[in-house]
Design a protein around this motif. Structure first.
Motif, short mmCIF file in Angstrom:
data_model
loop_
_atom_site.label_atom_id
_atom_site.label_comp_id
_atom_site.label_asym_id
_atom_site.label_seq_id
_atom_site.Cartn_x
_atom_site.Cartn_y
_atom_site.Cartn_z
N HIS A 150 -3.32 -10.92 -2.37
CA HIS A 150 -3.52 -9.49 -2.65
C HIS A 150 -3.68 -9.23 -4.15
N GLN A 196 -5.10 -3.34 4.35
CA GLN A 196 -3.74 -3.24 3.82
C GLN A 196 -3.71 -2.76 2.37
N LEU A 197 -4.70 -3.16 1.57
CA LEU A 197 -4.76 -2.77 0.16
C LEU A 197 -5.39 -1.39 -0.02
N ASP A 209 -6.78 -7.72 4.77
CA ASP A 209 -6.38 -7.47 3.38
C ASP A 209 -7.02 -6.19 2.86
N ARG A 262 -6.95 -7.70 -6.03
CA ARG A 262 -6.89 -6.60 -7.01
C ARG A 262 -7.64 -6.97 -8.29
N LYS A 301 0.33 -14.37 0.82
CA LYS A 301 -0.29 -13.07 1.06
C LYS A 301 -0.22 -12.22 -0.20
N ASN A 302 0.94 -12.18 -0.85
CA ASN A 302 1.08 -11.40 -2.08
C ASN A 302 0.19 -11.94 -3.19
#
Length: 145
Positions: free
Chosen positions: A8, A48-49, A45, A12, A4-5
């Motif tokens: 993300h 969340q971001l 995502d 980005r 997940k990280n």
């Protein structure tokens, strides 16, 4: 770093380096990078971001990170010019604006930025290399309009 990280961070990078207009485009770009994602996963995502839609250069909507939107506002309002030299970027702002814009650059967490130091109307960005400094200067000029 978990999947997940990693995903993300990839999102980005994609949003900062490509014009991403839809979640479907984001799914395609992530799949090209080897992530097995669905529209539902990308939708979570995006939420969340804190991705937001803004008007792009051509007037059509594009995704932008919330921290980049703040930086964009700061650059539009305060930045006069940005120039690179080796791995450094010098940014000239309106009087009293340097600290605020430098802080926004720091908050954006650009991978190429080692750090910033600000005076009253000028701040310095230390980049990881010469090519990265050129990219940072280009991005700041673009954000400033």
């Amino acid at each position: 770093m978990g999947k997940k990280n990693e995903r993300h961070e990839a999102i980005r990078r994609l949003v900062r380096t490509k014009t991403i207009r839809t979640q479907g485009e984001l799914v395609e770009e992530l799949q090209k990078l080897g992530f097995k994602v669905t529209q539902a996963t990308v939708s979570r995502d995006v939420s969340q971001l804190g991705l937001e839609k803004v008007s792009g250069e051509d007037g059509r909507s594009v995704y932008i990170l919330a921290e980049d939107r703040h930086l964009r506002r700061m650059c539009e309002d305060l930045v006069l010019w940005a120039r690179e030299s080796a791995n450094l970027v010098v940014v000239k702002t309106t009087p009293g604006g340097a600290s605020s814009v430098a802080q926004a650059v720091d908050a954006a967490r650009w991978e190429e930025v080692v750090g910033t130091i600000a005076g009253d109307d000028t701040f310095l960005v230390v980049a990881t290399g010469e090519a990265e400094a050129k990219e940072i200067a280009r991005r700041i000029r673009q954000l400033a309009g």
